[in-house]
Scaffold this motif. Structure first.
Motif, short mmCIF file in Angstrom:
data_model
loop_
_atom_site.label_atom_id
_atom_site.label_comp_id
_atom_site.label_asym_id
_atom_site.label_seq_id
_atom_site.Cartn_x
_atom_site.Cartn_y
_atom_site.Cartn_z
N GLU A 27 7.49 2.21 5.36
CA GLU A 27 8.75 2.48 4.69
C GLU A 27 8.62 3.89 4.09
OE1 GLU A 27 9.92 -0.87 2.09
OE2 GLU A 27 8.29 -1.96 3.12
N PRO A 28 9.31 4.88 4.65
CA PRO A 28 9.08 6.26 4.21
C PRO A 28 9.83 6.61 2.93
CG PRO A 28 10.69 6.22 5.97
CD PRO A 28 10.23 4.80 5.79
N THR A 29 9.24 7.53 2.20
CA THR A 29 9.92 8.10 1.04
C THR A 29 9.46 9.55 0.92
OG1 THR A 29 10.46 7.81 -1.30
CG2 THR A 29 8.17 7.48 -0.67
N ALA A 30 10.33 10.41 0.41
CA ALA A 30 10.00 11.82 0.28
C ALA A 30 9.05 12.05 -0.88
CB ALA A 30 11.27 12.64 0.09
N GLY A 85 7.35 14.80 -3.76
CA GLY A 85 7.95 15.80 -4.64
C GLY A 85 8.69 15.16 -5.81
N GLU A 86 9.52 15.94 -6.44
CA GLU A 86 10.22 15.49 -7.64
C GLU A 86 10.99 14.20 -7.37
OE1 GLU A 86 13.49 17.19 -10.91
OE2 GLU A 86 12.77 18.47 -9.27
N GLY A 87 10.81 13.24 -8.27
CA GLY A 87 11.49 11.95 -8.15
C GLY A 87 10.76 10.92 -7.32
N VAL A 88 9.55 11.24 -6.84
CA VAL A 88 8.85 10.31 -5.95
C VAL A 88 8.48 9.02 -6.68
CG1 VAL A 88 6.56 11.34 -6.40
CG2 VAL A 88 6.98 10.05 -4.30
N VAL A 89 8.15 9.11 -7.97
CA VAL A 89 7.79 7.89 -8.71
C VAL A 89 8.97 6.93 -8.73
CG1 VAL A 89 7.19 6.96 -10.98
CG2 VAL A 89 6.03 9.02 -10.12
N GLU A 90 10.15 7.44 -9.01
CA GLU A 90 11.32 6.58 -9.06
C GLU A 90 11.63 5.99 -7.68
OE1 GLU A 90 11.11 9.62 -10.37
OE2 GLU A 90 11.08 9.04 -12.50
N ARG A 91 11.44 6.79 -6.65
CA ARG A 91 11.71 6.29 -5.29
C ARG A 91 10.73 5.20 -4.88
NH1 ARG A 91 12.93 11.82 -4.78
NH2 ARG A 91 10.85 12.36 -4.01
N VAL A 92 9.48 5.37 -5.23
CA VAL A 92 8.49 4.32 -4.91
C VAL A 92 8.76 3.07 -5.74
CG1 VAL A 92 6.05 3.69 -4.98
CG2 VAL A 92 6.72 5.96 -4.18
N VAL A 126 0.84 -1.20 0.00
CA VAL A 126 0.00 0.00 0.00
C VAL A 126 0.87 1.25 0.00
CG1 VAL A 126 -1.75 1.30 1.28
CG2 VAL A 126 -1.80 -1.21 1.28
N LEU A 127 0.55 2.18 -0.89
CA LEU A 127 1.19 3.50 -0.87
C LEU A 127 0.22 4.48 -0.22
CD1 LEU A 127 3.38 5.58 -1.66
CD2 LEU A 127 2.17 5.85 -3.84
N VAL A 128 0.67 5.14 0.84
CA VAL A 128 -0.14 6.16 1.51
C VAL A 128 0.45 7.52 1.19
CG1 VAL A 128 -0.92 7.07 3.73
CG2 VAL A 128 -0.83 4.59 3.36
N HIS A 129 -0.32 8.35 0.46
CA HIS A 129 0.09 9.73 0.22
C HIS A 129 -0.27 10.56 1.45
CE1 HIS A 129 1.09 9.35 -4.02
NE2 HIS A 129 -0.09 8.82 -4.30
N GLY A 130 0.69 11.33 1.97
CA GLY A 130 0.44 12.12 3.16
C GLY A 130 0.45 11.27 4.41
N ALA A 131 1.43 10.39 4.51
CA ALA A 131 1.44 9.39 5.58
C ALA A 131 1.70 9.96 6.96
CB ALA A 131 2.47 8.30 5.26
N ALA A 132 2.24 11.17 7.05
CA ALA A 132 2.52 11.76 8.36
C ALA A 132 1.39 12.66 8.85
CB ALA A 132 3.82 12.55 8.32
N SER A 157 7.63 14.38 4.34
CA SER A 157 8.89 15.12 4.33
C SER A 157 9.92 14.33 5.13
CB SER A 157 8.70 16.50 4.94
OG SER A 157 8.34 16.40 6.30
N PRO A 158 11.20 14.46 4.80
CA PRO A 158 12.24 13.69 5.50
C PRO A 158 12.21 13.86 7.02
CG PRO A 158 13.15 14.65 3.51
CD PRO A 158 11.76 15.20 3.64
N ALA A 159 11.77 15.01 7.50
CA ALA A 159 11.72 15.25 8.94
C ALA A 159 10.78 14.28 9.66
CB ALA A 159 11.30 16.68 9.23
#
Length: 305
Positions: A191-194, A196-203, A149-155, A178-180
């Protein structure tokens, strides 16, 4: 009874403490003595007139939909609860008028659940709206063991509950934040990921074959969702109706006591917690709304009545 009310749309400045009649309750309703009520962004958006085209408004309005309190009186057709029971509810009515930022509120029995023993009064008040939103989205998407599952706005308020609920349902969770906030997400089991730009590649690096489920709790991320969703995957949003045209579901939370009881069971099993940022007294509701509007708060803003 003491209540915070407004008689015209506007910002926190339109709120004032007033005396209102104790609300009447019908055969299938319960009168709850409010211990705590929680602030949600929808409260001040309604106050600003943001839902005027969707729901009727009867002034003066007592805002608030989240409540934790004690049963004061029961309707004649409510055998499920008794005077003195500790309860929680997402107490949304069919029109905007009698809310939870007051000494008493009426709640239909279908929306009520017992207060989870493991949660404080502050935490219990913060559970209903955000917890039900996340739970109903994930359940409608059929989330279960084996899903990624991908959760947008997980924090965020809904997202942090969504992470915990998805994990409790047996899913693997990737969460954008956000990384913070990444350490916090790891503590919740994601499993966190930032974003913004590049999020598709990170996921895609975390889930090369794509994700099975996407829960969007922020809006404006449909392109990312479609880019990482595997063929046959499911997705929904609470903030972007355009997902419907892309095979997704657009959802708004529904009051449901049975669902709320399930969330309570997860809390009592140690699988769900509710972070609380700050507690205000009732007469400082305007300050509580202003803090919520600032966007610089992590956890629920709660009002003690």
């Amino acid at each position: 009874m003491r209540a915070m009310t407004y008689s015209a749309f506007g910002g926190p400045e339109v709120l004032s403490e007033t005396r209102q009649p104790r609300p009447r309750f019908g055969p299938g309703e319960i009168l709850v003595r409010v211990r705590r009520a929680a602030v949600n962004p929808v409260d001040w958006k309604i106050m600003a007139g943001g839902l005027e085209g969707l729901m009727d408004t009867v002034f003066p309005v007592i805002p608030g939909w989240d409540v934790a309190g004690v049963v004061e009186q029961v309707g004649i057709d409510v055998p499920e609860f008794a005077v003195g029971d500790e309860v929680v509810a997402y107490a949304r009515k069919d029109y905007v008028h009698g809310g939870t930022f007051a000494e008493f509120v009426t709640v239909p029995v279908r929306a009520l659940a017992r207060r989870p023993a493991s949660l404080t009064w502050d935490q219990a008040a913060g559970l209903p709206l955000v917890g039900l939103t996340a739970y109903q989205v994930l359940k409608r998407l059929g989330t279960g063991p084996g899903d990624t599952v991908l959760v947008h706005g997980a924090a965020g308020g809904v997202g942090s509950l969504g992470v915990q609920i998805a994990r409790a349902l047996g899913a693997r969770v990737i969460g954008t934040a956000s990384p913070a906030n990444h350490d916090r997400l790891r503590e919740l089991g994601a499993e966190p990921t930032a974003y913004g730009e590049g999020v598709v590649e990170r996921v895609r690096k975390l889930a090369p074959d794509g994700v099975d489920v996407v829960a969007d709790f922020v809006g404006g991320v449909l392109d990312t969702t479609l880019a990482v969703l595997r063929e046959g995957g499911r997705h929904a949003s609470i903030a972007d109706h355009s997902v419907v045209g892309a095979g997704g579901q657009w959802m708004w939370v529904r009051p449901n006591g049975d669902d709320l009881a399930e969330l309570g069971s997860l809390a009592d099993a140690g699988k769900l917690t509710v972070p609380v940022a700050r507690v205000f007294p009732l007469e400082e509701l305007a300050d509580a709304f202003a803090l919520s509007q600032s966007g610089h708060v992590h956890g629920k803003v709660v009002v003690a009545v």
